[in-house]
Design an enzyme around this catalytic site. Sequence first.
Site, PDB file in Angstrom:
ATOM      1  N   HIS A 184       0.750  -1.210  -0.144  1.00 19.33           N
ATOM      2  CA  HIS A 184      -0.076  -0.056  -0.051  1.00 19.33           C
ATOM      3  C   HIS A 184       0.925   1.231   0.050  1.00 19.33           C
ATOM      4  CE1 HIS A 184      -3.516   2.516   1.471  1.00 19.33           C
ATOM      5  NE2 HIS A 184      -2.525   3.138   1.800  1.00 19.33           N
ATOM      6  N   GLU A 185       1.694   1.316   1.004  1.00 18.40           N
ATOM      7  CA  GLU A 185       2.808   2.402   1.095  1.00 18.40           C
ATOM      8  C   GLU A 185       3.616   2.435  -0.300  1.00 18.40           C
ATOM      9  OE1 GLU A 185       1.917   4.750   2.939  1.00 18.40           O
ATOM     10  OE2 GLU A 185       0.410   3.314   4.082  1.00 18.40           O
ATOM     11  N   HIS A 190       2.138   4.144  -3.183  1.00 23.83           N
ATOM     12  CA  HIS A 190       2.083   5.611  -2.927  1.00 23.83           C
ATOM     13  C   HIS A 190       3.220   6.154  -3.812  1.00 23.83           C
ATOM     14  CE1 HIS A 190      -1.419   6.173  -0.977  1.00 23.83           C
ATOM     15  NE2 HIS A 190      -1.068   5.574   0.229  1.00 23.83           N
TER      16      HIS A 190
END
Length: 161
Positions: free
Chosen positions: A77-78, A81
Site C-alpha cells: 500500500h505504502e 504511493h
Amino acid sequence: MEVETMSKQAQSEAIKVAHQVIDKANAMYGLSMPYPKVEFKLRGRTAGKAYSREWRINLNQVLMTENDDFIPETVPHEVCHLITFKRYGIIRRGRVYVHHGWEWKSCMKDMGHDPTRTHNYDTTNARVMVRKPKERPYVYTCGCREFNITKLIHGRMQRGQ
C-alpha cells in the site's frame, strides 16, 4: 529478547516485500526506481506513511508485530504511493490532493493487491498517550469577554512581554 528477534525478522520481511514491489513495478512499467528507505518509527493508530519526495516509507512497529497481514497488505500500500508519485507526480483534483485515486488503485491492482484505503487492525497497544489540556487558572477580562490564561502567559503579561 524473543520479541526483539521477532521485530528484526518482521523488519527484514517488510524491507524484502518493499523491494519486491519496486522490482515488479520497474519491470512492469519500464522504470528504474531505487529501493525506498524503510523506517519503523511511526506511532499511534496509523499503519504506514509514504514520503514521496524523500523516497521513504515509515511503518508502525507495534501494528506490524501484532498483525500477520500487516506486511503483505500495508507495505505494498505504502510503496504504491511512491510508485504513483514517480509515475504521475503530485496528483490534484481541483484544490484537493488525491492519495488514493485511480492512479494508486491501478498500481495496487497491477502489483496484485486489493486497493483498500484503511486498515482494521486493533490499535489498542499502538495508541499514544494524549496529553491532558493545560491548566488555565488565570482569568483576564476585557470589554467583550473573559480569557483563561496559563501560568506561562500570565507571567509574560506581568513582565510586559
